[in-house]
Design an enzyme around this catalytic site. Structure first.
Site, short mmCIF file in Angstrom:
data_model
loop_
_atom_site.label_atom_id
_atom_site.label_comp_id
_atom_site.label_asym_id
_atom_site.label_seq_id
_atom_site.Cartn_x
_atom_site.Cartn_y
_atom_site.Cartn_z
N LYS A 34 84.14 -6.78 64.67
CA LYS A 34 84.39 -6.24 63.44
C LYS A 34 85.03 -7.28 62.53
O LYS A 34 86.13 -7.81 62.96
CB LYS A 34 85.31 -4.94 63.23
CG LYS A 34 85.27 -4.48 62.07
CD LYS A 34 84.14 -3.43 61.73
CE LYS A 34 84.17 -3.16 60.13
NZ LYS A 34 83.53 -4.08 59.33
N GLN B 298 91.30 -12.18 63.19
CA GLN B 298 90.68 -10.81 63.15
C GLN B 298 90.97 -10.03 64.20
O GLN B 298 91.19 -8.70 64.19
CB GLN B 298 89.07 -10.88 62.58
CG GLN B 298 88.72 -9.56 62.18
CD GLN B 298 88.78 -9.45 60.61
OE1 GLN B 298 88.77 -10.24 59.84
NE2 GLN B 298 89.34 -8.27 60.08
N LYS C 143 94.37 -8.86 64.20
CA LYS C 143 94.58 -7.84 62.98
C LYS C 143 94.18 -6.29 63.47
O LYS C 143 94.66 -5.35 63.22
CB LYS C 143 94.20 -8.32 61.73
CG LYS C 143 94.07 -7.51 60.50
CD LYS C 143 93.18 -7.92 59.35
CE LYS C 143 93.05 -9.41 59.12
NZ LYS C 143 92.54 -9.53 57.88
N LYS D 38 83.90 -12.78 62.46
CA LYS D 38 83.88 -13.07 61.07
C LYS D 38 82.79 -13.94 61.09
O LYS D 38 82.00 -14.26 61.65
CB LYS D 38 84.95 -13.88 60.85
CG LYS D 38 85.43 -14.06 59.46
CD LYS D 38 86.27 -12.92 58.86
CE LYS D 38 86.73 -12.75 57.50
NZ LYS D 38 87.66 -12.05 57.30
N GLY E 254 82.83 -7.22 53.95
CA GLY E 254 82.76 -8.40 52.78
C GLY E 254 84.32 -9.15 53.08
O GLY E 254 85.12 -8.86 53.96
N ASP E 255 84.36 -10.16 52.21
CA ASP E 255 85.65 -10.91 52.22
C ASP E 255 85.70 -11.66 50.77
O ASP E 255 84.72 -11.07 50.08
CB ASP E 255 85.76 -11.84 53.52
CG ASP E 255 86.95 -12.46 53.92
OD1 ASP E 255 87.89 -12.02 54.37
OD2 ASP E 255 87.28 -13.72 53.18
N ASN F 61 89.68 -8.55 44.54
CA ASN F 61 89.64 -7.20 45.11
C ASN F 61 91.19 -6.92 45.63
O ASN F 61 91.88 -6.06 45.16
CB ASN F 61 88.68 -7.06 46.05
CG ASN F 61 88.60 -5.66 46.50
OD1 ASN F 61 88.48 -4.74 45.59
ND2 ASN F 61 88.75 -5.27 47.90
N SER G 57 87.75 0.23 57.02
CA SER G 57 86.26 -0.19 57.43
C SER G 57 86.21 0.79 58.83
O SER G 57 85.27 1.47 58.73
CB SER G 57 86.26 -1.50 57.63
OG SER G 57 85.84 -2.65 56.84
N1 GLU Z 1 87.37 -9.17 55.31
C1 GLU Z 1 88.66 -8.37 55.60
C2 GLU Z 1 89.55 -8.82 56.45
O1 GLU Z 1 90.07 -10.10 56.21
C3 GLU Z 1 88.14 -6.89 55.94
C4 GLU Z 1 87.09 -7.05 57.28
C5 GLU Z 1 86.46 -5.47 57.53
O2 GLU Z 1 86.57 -4.57 56.63
O3 GLU Z 1 85.71 -5.71 58.47
O4 GLU Z 1 90.27 -8.28 57.14
#
Ligand code: GLU
Length: 448
Positions: free
Chosen positions: A93, A114, A117, A129, A168-169, A244, A380
């Site tokens: 994810k 990620q 996180k 990612k 998104g990012d 955003n 998400s």
């Molecule tokens: N790009 C965002 C992050 O850095 C969201 C990633 C997501 O929602 O999967 O965490």
């Protein structure tokens, strides 16, 4: 830079040898390994099981050609990436970033961050990612659509609601996710809502997803301040960036009574002593796809500074919400000198290692991005829950869930920092707590 335990040093050397030239990936790995010094002494099983080596090597890395045609009929070739880093806790994810600076090393740093996180959210999501070196700036909607369709024509075979769920990012918002989802649905002949998150509200998106990263960052700052019996109300706040994350960080800070006076973009920064008008900023950036200079031109007291550093503006709370390594040691010293109390990272790794050290030595409350910006990916995961149950929740309900998740993320970081003898060190707390969660799952799964 702190020394590494010999076992960790060996892992780090392997990462350097195997991934030459990927400075941001090295930086992200180094930071986690430094925090793990305290863990390996107590838990030799992680070293014996080669858990840390395995964590630093992505499960799968995809790189592919993305050809597309612009409005004049010229053919362009971009590169697409998806790094499926770790699926111990759930499907891969993480977002997709469209920006000219995207390369494999950037995607690996983001994918690595990620993993931790996502673990911190307490929700069942692995880490990944992706993205492309495509620059959406100045491109028409039709060009962006053709690019997204071409990217998905390759990506679709690698993703799925139980496999890998992009979002998104930077450079990828609602418009791009819409085009990507449409092409996935068309190619696969499946209405698989949970394959992407950040979708529009009309077709399976979640309330609060757009706001979640910025909101969550401010909630984390609120929780940190509370440990010192302080609050956001009346505080002078600066956000960097104007995308955003920055927009909704500013909005939540204002809801909590703070005075948000500055934001920025790659062209410079704006100081608006009346307080940033979030609705106008959103109109300029989101709808008109303009610049912060255009915002300043419409506000009586706002001053636009071309170039320069937004961190020169005095504040008590700093929320870097732009991009990696945007805040260096000098900027950190300036902020500390100007009376900074707390900093929460809305972006991924916006502070350089030197800046982090400056904040920590000065006793500033410092929240690393992998903790402070976890609200985006957490929401998400809430979107995935709603899609799986074919349900959709109200804004207030979803926002309460986000708030509680961020309170829990803060708690996990604080507890792990205490347990490992570094009270108040949210970098150590975030890395240790999330690492243990992922490492235990990996041990349980055997050598895979
Ligand atoms: N790009 C965002 C992050 O850095 C969201 C990633 C997501 O929602 O999967 O965490």
């Amino acid at each position: 830079m702190n020394d590494l335990d010999p076992a960790l040093q060996r892992v780090f050397q392997t990462v350097l040898d195997r991934n030459p030239g990927e400075a941001e990936f090295h930086q992200a790995v180094r930071e986690v390994l430094e925090s793990l010094n305290a863990v390996v002494a107590r838990h030799p099983e992680y070293v014996d099981g080669s858990i840390i080596e395995r964590l630093c090597e992505p499960e799968r890395q995809l790189m592919f050609r993305v050809p597309w045609t612009d409005d004049q009929g010229n053919i362009h070739i971009n590169r697409g990436f998806r790094v499926e880093f770790n699926s111990a806790l759930g499907p891969f994810k993480g977002g997709l970033r469209f920006h000219p600076t995207v390369n494999l090393g950037i995607v690996k740093f983001l994918g690595f961050e990620q993993i931790f996180k996502n673990a911190l959210t307490g929700l069942p999501i692995g880490g990944g990612k992706g993205g492309s070196d495509f620059d959406p700036k100045g491109r028409s909607d039709a060009e962006v659509m053709r690019f997204c369709q071409s990217l998905m024509t390759e990506l679709y075979r690698h993703i799925g609601e139980y496999t890998d769920v992009p979002a998104g990012d930077i450079g990828v918002g609602g418009r791009e996710i819409g085009y990507l989802f449409g092409q996935y649905k068309r190619i696969t002949n499946r209405y698989e809502s949970g394959v992407l998150t950040g979708k529009g509200l009309s077709y399976g998106g979640s309330q609060v997803r757009t706001e979640a990263t910025g909101y969550g960052t401010v909630i984390f700052a609120r929780e940190m301040l509370a440990t010192r019996n302080q609050a956001l109300s009346g505080r002078r706040v600066i956000v960097s960036g104007s995308g955003n994350v920055a927009i909704y960080a500013a909005q939540k800070a204002q809801q909590l009574g703070a005075h948000v006076v500055a934001c920025s973009d790659s062209g410079g920064y704006v100081v608006d002593e009346d307080g940033i008008d979030v609705d106008l900023l959103r109109q300029v950036k989101d709808v008109e796809r303009g610049r912060v200079a255009d915002y300043a031109a419409r506000r009586p007291k706002a001053v636009h500074h071309e170039g320069g550093s937004v961190w020169d503006v005095p504040c008590e709370i700093a929320l870097p919400c732009a991009t990696q390594n945007e805040l260096d040691g000098d900027a950190a010293r300036t902020l500390v000198g100007n009376g900074l109390l707390a900093l929460a990272e809305g972006a991924n790794m916006p502070s350089t290692p030197e800046a982090v050290q400056v904040f920590q030595e000065a006793g500033i409350l410092f929240a690393p991005g992998k903790a402070a910006n976890a609200g985006g990916v957490a929401t998400s995961a809430l979107e995935m829950q709603q899609n799986a149950s074919r349900d959709s929740w109200h804004f207030d309900h979803t926002e309460k869930r986000l708030d509680q998740i961020m309170v829990d993320v803060h708690q996990r970081c604080a507890e792990a920092a205490d347990t490992y003898g570094q009270p108040g060190n949210y970098v150590a707390g975030a890395n240790i707590s999330s690492f243990m969660q992922v490492a235990d799952a990996m041990l349980a799964h055997g050598v895979i």
